[in-house]
Write a protein that holds these residues in place. Structure first.
Motif, PDB file in Angstrom:
ATOM      1  N   ILE A   1      -0.653   3.751   6.723  1.00  0.00           N
ATOM      2  CA  ILE A   1       0.565   2.922   6.651  1.00  0.00           C
ATOM      3  C   ILE A   1       0.816   2.236   7.998  1.00  0.00           C
ATOM      4  CG2 ILE A   1       3.116   3.125   6.560  1.00  0.00           C
ATOM      5  CD1 ILE A   1       1.879   2.902   3.784  1.00  0.00           C
ATOM      6  N   ALA A   2       0.698   3.017   9.081  1.00  0.00           N
ATOM      7  CA  ALA A   2       0.928   2.443  10.416  1.00  0.00           C
ATOM      8  C   ALA A   2      -0.062   1.303  10.684  1.00  0.00           C
ATOM      9  CB  ALA A   2       0.792   3.529  11.484  1.00  0.00           C
ATOM     10  N   ALA A   3      -1.331   1.528  10.340  1.00  0.00           N
ATOM     11  CA  ALA A   3      -2.352   0.507  10.609  1.00  0.00           C
ATOM     12  C   ALA A   3      -2.161  -0.717   9.714  1.00  0.00           C
ATOM     13  CB  ALA A   3      -3.747   1.094  10.403  1.00  0.00           C
TER      14      ALA A   3
ATOM     15  N   SER B   1       0.832  -1.199   0.000  1.00  0.00           N
ATOM     16  CA  SER B   1       0.000   0.000   0.000  1.00  0.00           C
ATOM     17  C   SER B   1       0.869   1.253   0.000  1.00  0.00           C
ATOM     18  CB  SER B   1      -0.978  -0.011   1.179  1.00  0.00           C
ATOM     19  OG  SER B   1      -2.008   0.931   0.931  1.00  0.00           O
ATOM     20  N   PHE B   2       0.203   2.396  -0.016  1.00  0.00           N
ATOM     21  CA  PHE B   2       0.874   3.677  -0.246  1.00  0.00           C
ATOM     22  C   PHE B   2       0.511   4.675   0.858  1.00  0.00           C
ATOM     23  CE2 PHE B   2      -0.459   1.679  -4.188  1.00  0.00           C
ATOM     24  CZ  PHE B   2       0.697   1.649  -4.944  1.00  0.00           C
ATOM     25  N   GLY B   3       1.417   5.624   1.105  1.00  0.00           N
ATOM     26  CA  GLY B   3       1.067   6.695   2.039  1.00  0.00           C
ATOM     27  C   GLY B   3       2.248   7.607   2.297  1.00  0.00           C
ATOM     28  N   GLY B   4       1.975   8.713   2.967  1.00  0.00           N
ATOM     29  CA  GLY B   4       3.031   9.646   3.345  1.00  0.00           C
ATOM     30  C   GLY B   4       3.784   9.150   4.567  1.00  0.00           C
ATOM     31  N   ALA B   5       4.826   9.887   4.926  1.00  0.00           N
ATOM     32  CA  ALA B   5       5.690   9.473   6.032  1.00  0.00           C
ATOM     33  C   ALA B   5       4.987   9.555   7.394  1.00  0.00           C
ATOM     34  CB  ALA B   5       6.956  10.330   6.050  1.00  0.00           C
ATOM     35  N   TYR B   6       3.818  10.202   7.449  1.00  0.00           N
ATOM     36  CA  TYR B   6       3.061  10.278   8.709  1.00  0.00           C
ATOM     37  C   TYR B   6       1.714   9.592   8.595  1.00  0.00           C
ATOM     38  CZ  TYR B   6       6.655  13.598   9.883  1.00  0.00           C
ATOM     39  OH  TYR B   6       7.877  14.165  10.139  1.00  0.00           O
ATOM     40  N   SER B   7       1.582   8.706   7.629  1.00  0.00           N
ATOM     41  CA  SER B   7       0.270   8.139   7.303  1.00  0.00           C
ATOM     42  C   SER B   7      -0.243   7.169   8.372  1.00  0.00           C
ATOM     43  CB  SER B   7       0.403   7.413   5.962  1.00  0.00           C
ATOM     44  OG  SER B   7      -0.649   6.510   5.778  1.00  0.00           O
TER      45      SER B   7
ATOM     46  N   LYS C   1      15.859  11.711   9.257  1.00  0.00           N
ATOM     47  CA  LYS C   1      15.500  11.129  10.556  1.00  0.00           C
ATOM     48  C   LYS C   1      14.077  10.604  10.446  1.00  0.00           C
ATOM     49  CE  LYS C   1      15.684  12.388  15.478  1.00  0.00           C
ATOM     50  NZ  LYS C   1      14.322  12.041  15.858  1.00  0.00           N
ATOM     51  N   TRP C   2      13.878   9.315  10.674  1.00  0.00           N
ATOM     52  CA  TRP C   2      12.550   8.731  10.534  1.00  0.00           C
ATOM     53  C   TRP C   2      11.656   9.159  11.678  1.00  0.00           C
ATOM     54  CZ3 TRP C   2      12.171   3.047   8.490  1.00  0.00           C
ATOM     55  CH2 TRP C   2      12.814   2.975   7.238  1.00  0.00           C
ATOM     56  N   GLY C   3      10.413   9.499  11.366  1.00  0.00           N
ATOM     57  CA  GLY C   3       9.442   9.829  12.401  1.00  0.00           C
ATOM     58  C   GLY C   3       8.812   8.570  12.989  1.00  0.00           C
ATOM     59  N   HIS C   4       7.913   8.805  13.929  1.00  0.00           N
ATOM     60  CA  HIS C   4       7.299   7.706  14.675  1.00  0.00           C
ATOM     61  C   HIS C   4       6.578   6.706  13.770  1.00  0.00           C
ATOM     62  CE1 HIS C   4       3.846   5.873  16.766  1.00  0.00           C
ATOM     63  NE2 HIS C   4       4.754   5.647  17.688  1.00  0.00           N
ATOM     64  N   THR C   5       5.837   7.221  12.769  1.00  0.00           N
ATOM     65  CA  THR C   5       5.036   6.336  11.923  1.00  0.00           C
ATOM     66  C   THR C   5       5.925   5.338  11.178  1.00  0.00           C
ATOM     67  OG1 THR C   5       3.485   8.151  11.623  1.00  0.00           O
ATOM     68  CG2 THR C   5       3.291   6.309  10.085  1.00  0.00           C
ATOM     69  N   LEU C   6       7.006   5.850  10.605  1.00  0.00           N
ATOM     70  CA  LEU C   6       7.902   4.970   9.850  1.00  0.00           C
ATOM     71  C   LEU C   6       8.601   3.971  10.771  1.00  0.00           C
ATOM     72  CD1 LEU C   6       9.540   7.499   7.328  1.00  0.00           C
ATOM     73  CD2 LEU C   6       7.653   5.890   6.915  1.00  0.00           C
ATOM     74  N   LEU C   7       9.016   4.453  11.933  1.00  0.00           N
ATOM     75  CA  LEU C   7       9.700   3.547  12.865  1.00  0.00           C
ATOM     76  C   LEU C   7       8.753   2.437  13.320  1.00  0.00           C
ATOM     77  CD1 LEU C   7      11.701   6.169  14.977  1.00  0.00           C
ATOM     78  CD2 LEU C   7      12.625   4.537  13.306  1.00  0.00           C
ATOM     79  N   GLN C   8       7.510   2.844  13.587  1.00  0.00           N
ATOM     80  CA  GLN C   8       6.512   1.860  14.031  1.00  0.00           C
ATOM     81  C   GLN C   8       6.243   0.841  12.909  1.00  0.00           C
ATOM     82  OE1 GLN C   8       5.048   1.658  17.174  1.00  0.00           O
ATOM     83  NE2 GLN C   8       4.347  -0.302  16.340  1.00  0.00           N
ATOM     84  N   ALA C   9       6.079   1.345  11.676  1.00  0.00           N
ATOM     85  CA  ALA C   9       5.822   0.440  10.547  1.00  0.00           C
ATOM     86  C   ALA C   9       6.993  -0.528  10.374  1.00  0.00           C
ATOM     87  CB  ALA C   9       5.593   1.245   9.274  1.00  0.00           C
ATOM     88  N   LYS C  10       8.186   0.003  10.538  1.00  0.00           N
ATOM     89  CA  LYS C  10       9.361  -0.860  10.402  1.00  0.00           C
ATOM     90  C   LYS C  10       9.391  -1.918  11.497  1.00  0.00           C
ATOM     91  CE  LYS C  10      14.199  -1.036   9.620  1.00  0.00           C
ATOM     92  NZ  LYS C  10      15.484  -0.605  10.047  1.00  0.00           N
ATOM     93  N   SER C  11       9.061  -1.504  12.714  1.00  0.00           N
ATOM     94  CA  SER C  11       9.091  -2.490  13.793  1.00  0.00           C
ATOM     95  C   SER C  11       7.961  -3.516  13.608  1.00  0.00           C
ATOM     96  CB  SER C  11       9.068  -1.824  15.169  1.00  0.00           C
ATOM     97  OG  SER C  11       7.749  -1.582  15.558  1.00  0.00           O
ATOM     98  N   ASP C  12       6.937  -3.154  12.849  1.00  0.00           N
ATOM     99  CA  ASP C  12       5.913  -4.133  12.490  1.00  0.00           C
ATOM    100  C   ASP C  12       6.298  -4.890  11.212  1.00  0.00           C
ATOM    101  OD1 ASP C  12       4.107  -3.898  14.598  1.00  0.00           O
ATOM    102  OD2 ASP C  12       3.192  -2.110  13.735  1.00  0.00           O
ATOM    103  N   GLU C  13       7.552  -4.784  10.856  1.00  0.00           N
ATOM    104  CA  GLU C  13       8.133  -5.577   9.763  1.00  0.00           C
ATOM    105  C   GLU C  13       7.626  -5.205   8.375  1.00  0.00           C
ATOM    106  OE1 GLU C  13       7.685  -9.657  11.131  1.00  0.00           O
ATOM    107  OE2 GLU C  13       8.283  -8.887  13.095  1.00  0.00           O
TER     108      GLU C  13
END
Ligand code: PLP
Length: 294
Positions: A74-76, A65-71, A99-111
Protein backbone atom coordinates in the motif's frame (compact mmCIF):
# COMPACT_ATOMS: atom_id res chain seq x y z
CA UNK A 1 9.55 3.42 -20.17
CA UNK A 2 8.28 6.46 -18.33
CA UNK A 3 10.95 9.02 -17.53
CA UNK A 4 9.48 9.24 -14.05
CA UNK A 5 10.31 5.64 -13.17
CA UNK A 6 13.03 5.23 -10.54
CA UNK A 7 16.43 4.27 -11.87
CA UNK A 8 18.32 1.37 -10.41
CA UNK A 9 21.69 3.04 -9.86
CA UNK A 10 21.56 2.66 -6.06
CA UNK A 11 21.12 -1.11 -6.16
CA UNK A 12 24.26 -3.10 -5.38
CA UNK A 13 25.42 -6.47 -4.12
CA UNK A 14 27.14 -6.52 -0.74
CA UNK A 15 29.29 -9.54 0.05
CA UNK A 16 29.18 -10.49 3.71
CA UNK A 17 32.51 -10.90 5.52
CA UNK A 18 32.85 -14.68 5.39
CA UNK A 19 34.78 -14.70 8.68
CA UNK A 20 31.53 -13.71 10.40
CA UNK A 21 29.36 -16.36 8.75
CA UNK A 22 28.29 -19.47 10.68
CA UNK A 23 29.72 -21.91 8.10
CA UNK A 24 32.87 -22.52 6.12
CA UNK A 25 33.42 -22.21 2.42
CA UNK A 26 30.08 -20.50 1.73
CA UNK A 27 29.87 -17.07 0.18
CA UNK A 28 26.87 -14.84 0.78
CA UNK A 29 25.95 -11.64 -1.01
CA UNK A 30 22.94 -9.44 -0.35
CA UNK A 31 21.16 -7.83 -3.29
CA UNK A 32 20.26 -4.45 -1.82
CA UNK A 33 16.87 -3.70 -3.34
CA UNK A 34 16.21 -1.78 -0.12
CA UNK A 35 18.45 0.96 -1.53
CA UNK A 36 16.31 1.44 -4.65
CA UNK A 37 14.29 4.36 -3.36
CA UNK A 38 13.29 5.65 0.09
CA UNK A 39 9.55 5.14 -0.51
CA UNK A 40 9.52 2.46 -3.21
CA UNK A 41 12.05 0.21 -1.65
CA UNK A 42 12.52 -3.35 -2.59
CA UNK A 43 10.42 -5.81 -4.47
CA UNK A 44 7.24 -3.74 -4.40
CA UNK A 45 8.35 -1.42 -7.18
CA UNK A 46 9.16 -4.36 -9.44
CA UNK A 47 5.71 -5.86 -8.94
CA UNK A 48 4.03 -2.50 -9.57
CA UNK A 49 5.97 -1.49 -12.66
CA UNK A 50 4.07 -3.36 -15.40
CA UNK A 51 0.75 -2.89 -13.62
CA UNK A 52 1.25 0.87 -13.67
CA UNK A 53 2.36 0.82 -17.30
CA UNK A 54 -0.76 -1.16 -18.22
CA UNK A 55 -2.96 1.30 -16.32
CA UNK A 56 -1.36 4.19 -18.20
CA UNK A 57 -1.79 2.44 -21.54
CA UNK A 58 -5.43 1.68 -20.78
CA UNK A 59 -5.99 5.32 -19.79
CA UNK A 60 -7.34 4.41 -16.39
CA UNK A 61 -8.31 7.25 -14.06
CA UNK A 62 -7.05 5.60 -10.91
CA UNK A 63 -5.26 2.61 -9.42
CA UNK A 64 -7.07 0.65 -6.74
CA UNK A 65 -5.35 -1.91 -4.56
CA UNK A 66 -5.69 -3.77 -1.28
CA UNK A 67 -3.65 -4.35 1.86
CA UNK A 68 -3.43 -4.32 5.63
CA UNK A 69 -2.81 -1.25 7.75
CA UNK A 70 0.96 -1.98 7.73
CA UNK A 71 1.22 -3.06 4.11
CA UNK A 72 4.46 -2.21 2.31
CA UNK A 73 2.53 -2.71 -0.92
CA UNK A 74 0.00 0.00 0.00
CA UNK A 75 2.79 2.42 0.94
CA UNK A 76 4.65 1.73 -2.32
CA UNK A 77 1.52 1.91 -4.48
CA UNK A 78 0.54 5.28 -3.00
CA UNK A 79 3.98 6.71 -3.61
CA UNK A 80 4.44 5.28 -7.11
CA UNK A 81 1.03 6.62 -8.17
CA UNK A 82 1.82 10.05 -6.81
CA UNK A 83 5.13 10.02 -8.67
CA UNK A 84 3.44 9.10 -11.96
CA UNK A 85 0.50 11.45 -11.50
CA UNK A 86 -2.05 8.65 -11.09
CA UNK A 87 -4.86 8.80 -8.56
CA UNK A 88 -4.70 5.95 -6.04
CA UNK A 89 -7.30 4.25 -3.89
CA UNK A 90 -6.40 1.87 -1.07
CA UNK A 91 -8.86 -0.66 0.35
CA UNK A 92 -7.53 -1.42 3.85
CA UNK A 93 -8.32 -4.62 5.73
CA UNK A 94 -10.24 -4.11 8.98
CA UNK A 95 -11.92 -1.24 10.77
CA UNK A 96 -10.20 2.13 10.80
CA UNK A 97 -7.73 2.10 13.71
CA UNK A 98 -8.24 4.86 16.31
CA UNK A 99 -4.65 5.94 15.77
CA UNK A 100 -3.20 5.63 12.27
CA UNK A 101 0.22 4.02 11.97
CA UNK A 102 3.08 5.18 9.81
CA UNK A 103 2.03 3.27 6.68
CA UNK A 104 -1.44 4.79 6.58
CA UNK A 105 -0.18 8.28 7.34
CA UNK A 106 2.44 7.98 4.62
CA UNK A 107 -0.13 6.68 2.10
CA UNK A 108 -2.42 9.54 2.98
CA UNK A 109 0.32 12.10 2.56
CA UNK A 110 0.94 10.53 -0.85
CA UNK A 111 -2.70 11.38 -1.57
CA UNK A 112 -4.06 7.85 -1.57
CA UNK A 113 -7.79 7.73 -0.92
CA UNK A 114 -8.20 5.20 1.90
CA UNK A 115 -11.25 3.06 2.62
CA UNK A 116 -11.47 0.63 5.51
CA UNK A 117 -13.26 -2.66 5.01
CA UNK A 118 -14.36 -5.03 7.79
CA UNK A 119 -12.42 -8.29 7.67
CA UNK A 120 -15.32 -10.53 6.61
CA UNK A 121 -15.93 -8.31 3.59
CA UNK A 122 -12.24 -7.90 2.90
CA UNK A 123 -11.83 -11.66 2.71
CA UNK A 124 -14.32 -11.68 -0.18
CA UNK A 125 -12.60 -8.87 -2.03
CA UNK A 126 -11.82 -11.06 -5.04
CA UNK A 127 -15.43 -12.08 -5.63
CA UNK A 128 -16.91 -10.89 -8.91
CA UNK A 129 -19.76 -9.10 -7.21
CA UNK A 130 -17.41 -7.13 -4.97
CA UNK A 131 -15.15 -6.19 -7.89
CA UNK A 132 -18.23 -5.09 -9.83
CA UNK A 133 -19.33 -2.92 -6.90
CA UNK A 134 -15.87 -1.31 -6.79
CA UNK A 135 -16.04 -0.48 -10.50
CA UNK A 136 -19.48 0.97 -10.05
CA UNK A 137 -18.37 3.08 -7.12
CA UNK A 138 -14.96 4.25 -8.34
CA UNK A 139 -15.36 4.29 -12.11
CA UNK A 140 -12.52 3.72 -14.57
CA UNK A 141 -10.07 2.03 -12.20
CA UNK A 142 -7.15 -0.37 -12.71
CA UNK A 143 -7.24 -2.98 -9.97
CA UNK A 144 -3.97 -4.41 -8.65
CA UNK A 145 -4.44 -7.43 -6.36
CA UNK A 146 -3.13 -7.49 -2.81
CA UNK A 147 0.66 -7.51 -2.75
CA UNK A 148 0.87 -6.87 -6.51
CA UNK A 149 0.42 -10.60 -7.00
CA UNK A 150 -0.61 -11.03 -10.64
CA UNK A 151 1.06 -11.95 -13.94
CA UNK A 152 2.30 -8.38 -14.45
CA UNK A 153 3.71 -8.38 -10.92
CA UNK A 154 5.58 -11.62 -11.56
CA UNK A 155 6.87 -10.27 -14.88
CA UNK A 156 8.28 -7.25 -13.07
CA UNK A 157 9.80 -9.36 -10.30
CA UNK A 158 11.66 -11.36 -12.94
CA UNK A 159 13.67 -8.19 -13.65
CA UNK A 160 15.13 -8.19 -10.15
CA UNK A 161 17.95 -10.44 -11.30
CA UNK A 162 19.00 -8.09 -14.07
CA UNK A 163 18.42 -4.70 -12.43
CA UNK A 164 21.76 -4.16 -10.75
CA UNK A 165 25.20 -3.47 -12.10
CA UNK A 166 26.58 -6.93 -11.35
CA UNK A 167 26.24 -10.17 -13.24
CA UNK A 168 24.31 -12.46 -10.91
CA UNK A 169 24.51 -15.60 -13.04
CA UNK A 170 27.21 -17.30 -10.99
CA UNK A 171 25.23 -17.48 -7.75
CA UNK A 172 24.25 -21.04 -6.94
CA UNK A 173 21.31 -20.23 -4.63
CA UNK A 174 18.88 -17.30 -4.58
CA UNK A 175 17.04 -16.82 -1.28
CA UNK A 176 13.94 -14.69 -0.90
CA UNK A 177 11.18 -14.06 1.64
CA UNK A 178 7.72 -15.19 0.54
CA UNK A 179 4.42 -13.40 1.20
CA UNK A 180 2.07 -13.85 -1.75
CA UNK A 181 4.83 -15.66 -3.66
CA UNK A 182 4.86 -13.31 -6.66
CA UNK A 183 8.44 -12.21 -6.12
CA UNK A 184 9.87 -15.69 -5.74
CA UNK A 185 7.89 -16.80 -8.82
CA UNK A 186 9.46 -13.97 -10.83
CA UNK A 187 12.93 -14.88 -9.56
CA UNK A 188 12.38 -18.53 -10.44
CA UNK A 189 11.33 -17.58 -13.97
CA UNK A 190 14.49 -15.53 -14.47
CA UNK A 191 17.05 -17.77 -12.76
CA UNK A 192 19.25 -20.01 -14.87
CA UNK A 193 19.31 -23.80 -14.75
CA UNK A 194 22.26 -23.88 -12.37
CA UNK A 195 20.58 -21.71 -9.77
CA UNK A 196 18.34 -22.95 -7.01
CA UNK A 197 15.70 -20.42 -5.96
CA UNK A 198 14.58 -20.85 -2.34
CA UNK A 199 11.48 -19.26 -0.84
CA UNK A 200 11.13 -18.58 2.90
CA UNK A 201 7.44 -18.07 3.80
CA UNK A 202 6.64 -15.55 6.53
CA UNK A 203 3.08 -16.80 6.93
CA UNK A 204 2.41 -19.71 9.21
CA UNK A 205 -0.06 -21.76 7.22
CA UNK A 206 1.49 -21.43 3.82
CA UNK A 207 -0.55 -23.86 1.71
CA UNK A 208 1.76 -26.57 0.40
CA UNK A 209 1.09 -25.95 -3.26
CA UNK A 210 3.37 -27.93 -5.50
CA UNK A 211 6.21 -25.56 -6.17
CA UNK A 212 8.97 -25.71 -8.77
CA UNK A 213 11.45 -24.44 -6.17
CA UNK A 214 12.17 -25.39 -2.56
CA UNK A 215 9.95 -23.73 0.04
CA UNK A 216 11.75 -23.54 3.37
CA UNK A 217 9.26 -23.54 6.20
CA UNK A 218 10.01 -23.18 9.90
CA UNK A 219 11.26 -19.59 9.98
CA UNK A 220 7.98 -17.66 10.24
CA UNK A 221 8.44 -16.94 14.00
CA UNK A 222 4.79 -17.63 14.77
CA UNK A 223 3.26 -16.13 11.65
CA UNK A 224 2.80 -12.94 9.68
CA UNK A 225 4.23 -9.88 11.47
CA UNK A 226 4.84 -11.95 14.63
CA UNK A 227 8.23 -11.50 16.19
CA UNK A 228 10.36 -12.60 19.10
CA UNK A 229 13.29 -11.30 21.14
CA UNK A 230 15.49 -13.85 19.32
CA UNK A 231 14.53 -12.33 15.97
CA UNK A 232 15.31 -8.81 17.15
CA UNK A 233 18.62 -9.96 18.67
CA UNK A 234 19.51 -11.55 15.35
CA UNK A 235 18.60 -8.41 13.38
CA UNK A 236 20.64 -6.19 15.70
CA UNK A 237 23.63 -8.52 15.49
CA UNK A 238 23.33 -8.71 11.71
CA UNK A 239 23.36 -4.93 11.55
CA UNK A 240 26.34 -4.76 13.88
CA UNK A 241 28.28 -7.33 11.85
CA UNK A 242 27.39 -6.32 8.31
CA UNK A 243 25.86 -2.86 8.53
CA UNK A 244 22.70 -4.00 6.74
CA UNK A 245 19.29 -3.19 8.25
CA UNK A 246 16.61 -5.87 7.90
CA UNK A 247 12.84 -5.61 8.39
CA UNK A 248 11.13 -7.76 11.01
CA UNK A 249 8.24 -9.00 8.84
CA UNK A 250 10.14 -10.44 5.86
CA UNK A 251 13.88 -10.12 5.41
CA UNK A 252 14.78 -10.54 9.11
CA UNK A 253 13.12 -13.96 9.17
CA UNK A 254 14.49 -15.07 5.80
CA UNK A 255 18.08 -14.07 6.61
CA UNK A 256 17.77 -15.74 10.03
CA UNK A 257 16.73 -18.88 8.15
CA UNK A 258 19.61 -18.62 5.68
CA UNK A 259 22.16 -18.27 8.51
CA UNK A 260 20.58 -21.14 10.40
CA UNK A 261 20.73 -23.38 7.33
CA UNK A 262 24.38 -22.42 6.78
CA UNK A 263 25.18 -23.38 10.37
CA UNK A 264 23.44 -26.72 9.82
CA UNK A 265 25.51 -27.41 6.69
CA UNK A 266 22.46 -27.34 4.44
CA UNK A 267 24.46 -25.78 1.61
CA UNK A 268 27.28 -27.73 -0.05
CA UNK A 269 30.79 -26.32 0.34
CA UNK A 270 31.54 -23.81 -2.38
CA UNK A 271 27.96 -22.51 -2.53
CA UNK A 272 27.59 -18.91 -3.55
CA UNK A 273 24.37 -17.50 -2.09
CA UNK A 274 22.47 -14.45 -3.25
CA UNK A 275 20.08 -13.16 -0.59
CA UNK A 276 17.40 -10.80 -1.90
CA UNK A 277 16.94 -7.80 0.38
CA UNK A 278 13.40 -7.08 -0.68
CA UNK A 279 13.19 -3.85 1.33
CA UNK A 280 10.21 -3.22 3.58
CA UNK A 281 12.17 -1.25 6.17
CA UNK A 282 9.28 1.16 6.63
CA UNK A 283 7.54 -1.67 8.51
CA UNK A 284 10.06 -1.35 11.37
CA UNK A 285 8.57 2.06 12.17
CA UNK A 286 5.63 0.27 13.78
CA UNK A 287 7.95 -1.13 16.49
CA UNK A 288 8.72 0.55 19.81
CA UNK A 289 11.79 2.73 19.36
CA UNK A 290 14.25 0.88 21.59
CA UNK A 291 13.96 -2.58 20.00
CA UNK A 292 16.26 -2.14 17.02
CA UNK A 293 19.62 -0.35 17.05
CA UNK A 294 19.14 1.04 13.55
C1 PLP B 1 5.89 -7.80 0.35
C2 PLP B 1 7.25 -8.22 0.72
C3 PLP B 1 7.73 -9.52 0.46
C4 PLP B 1 6.85 -10.60 -0.12
O1 PLP B 1 6.72 -10.51 -1.49
P1 PLP B 1 5.69 -11.48 -2.25
O2 PLP B 1 5.91 -11.17 -3.67
O3 PLP B 1 4.32 -11.09 -1.79
O4 PLP B 1 5.99 -12.87 -1.88
C5 PLP B 1 9.03 -9.82 0.79
N1 PLP B 1 9.83 -8.89 1.36
C6 PLP B 1 9.41 -7.66 1.65
C7 PLP B 1 10.32 -6.73 2.33
C8 PLP B 1 8.11 -7.28 1.34
O5 PLP B 1 7.68 -6.04 1.66
Amino acid sequence: MSAKFPDYSNIRTDYLDSGLLPGKDIRVAVLRLDLLHPQLSGNKWFKLKYNLLAAQEENKDAILSFGGAYSNHIAATAHACKMLGLKSIGIIRGEEPPKWGHTLLQAKSDEMELHFLPREQYDKKESQSFIASLRERFGNIFIIPEGGNNALGIKGAAEILSCGPSDLSSFTHICCAVGTGATVAGLASAANDNQSVMGFPVLKNEPCRPSPFPIITGYHFGGYAKSSPALFRFMNKFYEDFNIPLDFVYTGKMVYGVMDLISKNYFPAGSNLLVIHSGGLQGNLSLPRDILFF
